[in-house]
Write a protein that holds these residues in place. Structure first.
Motif, PDB file in Angstrom:
ATOM      1  N   VAL A  87       2.522   0.870  -0.940  1.00  0.00           N
ATOM      2  CA  VAL A  87       2.588   2.101   0.108  1.00  0.00           C
ATOM      3  C   VAL A  87       1.938   1.256   1.270  1.00  0.00           C
ATOM      4  O   VAL A  87       0.806   0.907   1.173  1.00  0.00           O
ATOM      5  CB  VAL A  87       1.695   3.248  -0.512  1.00  0.00           C
ATOM      6  N   PHE A 113      -3.240  -5.372  -5.368  1.00  0.00           N
ATOM      7  CA  PHE A 113      -3.488  -3.868  -6.039  1.00  0.00           C
ATOM      8  C   PHE A 113      -2.230  -3.541  -6.818  1.00  0.00           C
ATOM      9  O   PHE A 113      -2.526  -3.335  -7.952  1.00  0.00           O
ATOM     10  CB  PHE A 113      -3.609  -2.902  -4.920  1.00  0.00           C
ATOM     11  N   ASN A 118      -5.802   9.894  -9.723  1.00  0.00           N
ATOM     12  CA  ASN A 118      -6.644   8.779 -10.289  1.00  0.00           C
ATOM     13  C   ASN A 118      -8.092   9.376 -10.329  1.00  0.00           C
ATOM     14  O   ASN A 118      -8.668   8.919 -11.377  1.00  0.00           O
ATOM     15  CB  ASN A 118      -6.551   7.601  -9.059  1.00  0.00           C
ATOM     16  N   THR A 153     -14.070   4.886  -3.270  1.00  0.00           N
ATOM     17  CA  THR A 153     -14.120   3.810  -2.509  1.00  0.00           C
ATOM     18  C   THR A 153     -12.763   2.861  -2.382  1.00  0.00           C
ATOM     19  O   THR A 153     -12.170   2.760  -3.403  1.00  0.00           O
ATOM     20  CB  THR A 153     -15.274   2.523  -3.110  1.00  0.00           C
ATOM     21  N   ARG A 154     -12.705   2.498  -1.256  1.00  0.00           N
ATOM     22  CA  ARG A 154     -11.363   1.715  -1.169  1.00  0.00           C
ATOM     23  C   ARG A 154     -11.658   0.362  -1.742  1.00  0.00           C
ATOM     24  O   ARG A 154     -12.604  -0.392  -1.108  1.00  0.00           O
ATOM     25  CB  ARG A 154     -10.919   1.815   0.301  1.00  0.00           C
ATOM     26  N   LEU A 155     -10.651   0.059  -2.556  1.00  0.00           N
ATOM     27  CA  LEU A 155     -10.885  -1.503  -3.326  1.00  0.00           C
ATOM     28  C   LEU A 155     -10.568  -2.527  -2.206  1.00  0.00           C
ATOM     29  O   LEU A 155      -9.875  -2.330  -1.256  1.00  0.00           O
ATOM     30  CB  LEU A 155      -9.923  -1.522  -4.339  1.00  0.00           C
ATOM     31  N   ALA A 164       0.045   4.571  -4.286  1.00  0.00           N
ATOM     32  CA  ALA A 164      -1.232   5.166  -3.674  1.00  0.00           C
ATOM     33  C   ALA A 164      -1.494   4.806  -2.365  1.00  0.00           C
ATOM     34  O   ALA A 164      -1.049   3.814  -1.706  1.00  0.00           O
ATOM     35  CB  ALA A 164      -2.369   4.041  -4.312  1.00  0.00           C
ATOM     36  N   ASP A 165      -1.769   5.968  -1.700  1.00  0.00           N
ATOM     37  CA  ASP A 165      -2.017   5.687  -0.066  1.00  0.00           C
ATOM     38  C   ASP A 165      -3.676   5.685  -0.151  1.00  0.00           C
ATOM     39  O   ASP A 165      -4.306   5.518  -1.114  1.00  0.00           O
ATOM     40  CB  ASP A 165      -1.555   6.883   0.783  1.00  0.00           C
ATOM     41  N   GLY A 224      -2.801   0.633   4.853  1.00  0.00           N
ATOM     42  CA  GLY A 224      -1.977  -0.529   4.400  1.00  0.00           C
ATOM     43  C   GLY A 224      -2.302  -0.942   3.102  1.00  0.00           C
ATOM     44  O   GLY A 224      -2.959  -0.350   2.202  1.00  0.00           O
ATOM     45  N   LEU A 225      -1.513  -1.977   2.841  1.00  0.00           N
ATOM     46  CA  LEU A 225      -1.432  -2.643   1.368  1.00  0.00           C
ATOM     47  C   LEU A 225      -2.846  -3.278   1.482  1.00  0.00           C
ATOM     48  O   LEU A 225      -3.473  -3.661   2.292  1.00  0.00           O
ATOM     49  CB  LEU A 225      -0.279  -3.716   1.229  1.00  0.00           C
ATOM     50  N   ILE A 226      -3.053  -3.133   0.038  1.00  0.00           N
ATOM     51  CA  ILE A 226      -4.517  -3.856  -0.528  1.00  0.00           C
ATOM     52  C   ILE A 226      -3.900  -5.201  -1.128  1.00  0.00           C
ATOM     53  O   ILE A 226      -3.084  -4.970  -2.295  1.00  0.00           O
ATOM     54  CB  ILE A 226      -5.431  -3.121  -1.651  1.00  0.00           C
TER      55      ILE A 226
HETATM   56  O1  2YC Z   1      -1.277  -1.479  -1.940  1.00  0.00           O
HETATM   57  C1  2YC Z   1      -1.077  -0.450  -1.704  1.00  0.00           C
HETATM   58  O2  2YC Z   1      -0.186   0.144  -2.002  1.00  0.00           O
HETATM   59  C2  2YC Z   1      -2.303   0.205  -0.961  1.00  0.00           C
HETATM   60  N1  2YC Z   1      -1.498   1.535  -0.161  1.00  0.00           N
HETATM   61  C3  2YC Z   1      -3.196   1.004  -1.995  1.00  0.00           C
HETATM   62  C4  2YC Z   1      -4.507   1.708  -1.364  1.00  0.00           C
HETATM   63  C5  2YC Z   1      -5.350   2.140  -2.513  1.00  0.00           C
HETATM   64  C6  2YC Z   1      -6.573   2.928  -1.864  1.00  0.00           C
HETATM   65  N2  2YC Z   1      -7.396   3.370  -3.087  1.00  0.00           N
HETATM   66  C7  2YC Z   1      -8.444   2.559  -3.608  1.00  0.00           C
HETATM   67  O3  2YC Z   1      -8.682   1.651  -3.346  1.00  0.00           O
HETATM   68  C8  2YC Z   1      -9.138   3.408  -4.750  1.00  0.00           C
HETATM   69  C9  2YC Z   1      -8.150   3.189  -6.006  1.00  0.00           C
HETATM   70  C10 2YC Z   1      -9.291   2.627  -7.405  1.00  0.00           C
HETATM   71  C11 2YC Z   1      -7.777   4.556  -6.123  1.00  0.00           C
HETATM   72  C12 2YC Z   1      -8.540   5.456  -5.621  1.00  0.00           C
HETATM   73  N3  2YC Z   1      -9.356   4.717  -4.516  1.00  0.00           N
END
Ligand code: 2YC
Length: 268
Positions: free
Chosen positions: A60, A70, A128, A2-4, A110-111, A65-67
């Motif tokens: 990333v 995160f 992960n 799941t995307r956080l 993370a993408d 895009g960014l969370i």
């Molecule tokens: O902020 C950033 O750099 C984003 N690109 C991060 C995106 C993370 C997307 N993945 C998730 O939300 C989950 C995580 C727990 C790891 C795997 N899926």
């Protein structure tokens, strides 16, 4: 997986002490020993790595895009383990370059598809899903006082579930897989995995690793064993509120932390 969402993780850093003490009590292990077991390295090697390895977390912007927060939460989890860690100012490729320029030996990034830890000098990579599965299996092993020759049910035969099956076998457990998708069951049966497809059979198993990233609250108390130990990286948690209340501290669950400390151990 799941995307956080920022809302779910924005308070994670300040709640790390509570997360750590609860998990140490549940798993009967210190975080260091738990990460070392999950990452298959010695505690001493992880400790010495914390003194000499600088870690960078690179934002990333690809895809969705960014969370929000995160990267700073990932950095906070790594810092909680005693490592020197920073989030790069630059994102993406420029961030990787900044990390190397500032002496980072390990990069976390993370993408939308993969969340990786890379140790370029040792050519080590941790993903992960695999690390998360290993982390929750290790915590269950500590909670159960060992898994050798014990039956453990894995729910969900996706990326995380398959890593859980593999690490459980390494730890000597008898694994069974439940999935609601007949094609998944058929494929894994073909690989020699014991499978169940009837949700009513779940209650036979007191040890469960739930890797089902599906709907919230589909598991109710009457579907579960009374002596259940439940390790779950699933987001959202599969237990309904009554089951979550009833099983309480026998539920090992978090959104990111256990996977990150295992990734750290796997690349040191
Ligand atoms: O902020 C950033 O750099 C984003 N690109 C991060 C995106 C993370 C997307 N993945 C998730 O939300 C989950 C995580 C727990 C790891 C795997 N899926």
């Amino acid at each position: 997986m799941t995307r956080l969402q920022t809302d779910w993780i924005k308070n994670m850093e300040k709640e790390l002490p509570q997360w750590a003490s609860r998990l140490e009590a549940q798993s009967n292990m210190s975080l260091f020993n738990l990460a070392a077991l999950a990452g298959d390295i010695s505690r001493g090697r992880l400790k010495s790595a914390s003194w000499r390895t600088k870690i960078a977390v690179v934002p990333v912007t690809a895809g969705l895009g960014l969370i929000g927060t995160f990267c700073s939460q990932v950095a906070a989890i790594i810092r909680h383990m005693g490592f020197d860690v920073f989030v790069t100012d630059a994102t993406d490729v420029s961030g990787i370059y900044e990390a190397s320029q500032k002496g980072a030996g390990v990069v976390f990034l993370a993408d939308d598809t993969y969340f990786l830890a890379l140790n370029m000098s040792k050519n080590l990579i941790s993903e992960n899903s695999d690390a998360t599965a290993r982390g929750f299996v290790a915590a269950l092993e500590g909670a159960a006082g060992g898994l050798r020759d014990k039956e453990v049910l894995v729910i969900g035969g996706g990326r995380v579930g398959r890593s859980a099956l593999s690490f459980l076998k390494c730890r000597g457990a008898e694994v069974i897989l439940y999935d609601n998708n007949e094609d998944v069951l058929k494929e894994l049966r073909g690989q020699g995995v014991r499978t169940i497809g009837d949700v009513a059979e779940i209650k036979k198993y007191p040890l469960i690793v739930d890797c089902s990233f599906s709907d919230e609250g589909w598991l109710s108390k009457d579907m579960l064993h009374p002596d259940l130990l439940f390790a779950s990286p699933a987001v959202p948690l599969s237990l309904d509120s009554e089951a979550a209340e009833f099983y309480g501290d026998r539920i090992i669950h978090d959104l990111l932390q256990l996977g990150v400390i295992t990734m750290l151990a796997m690349v040191c």
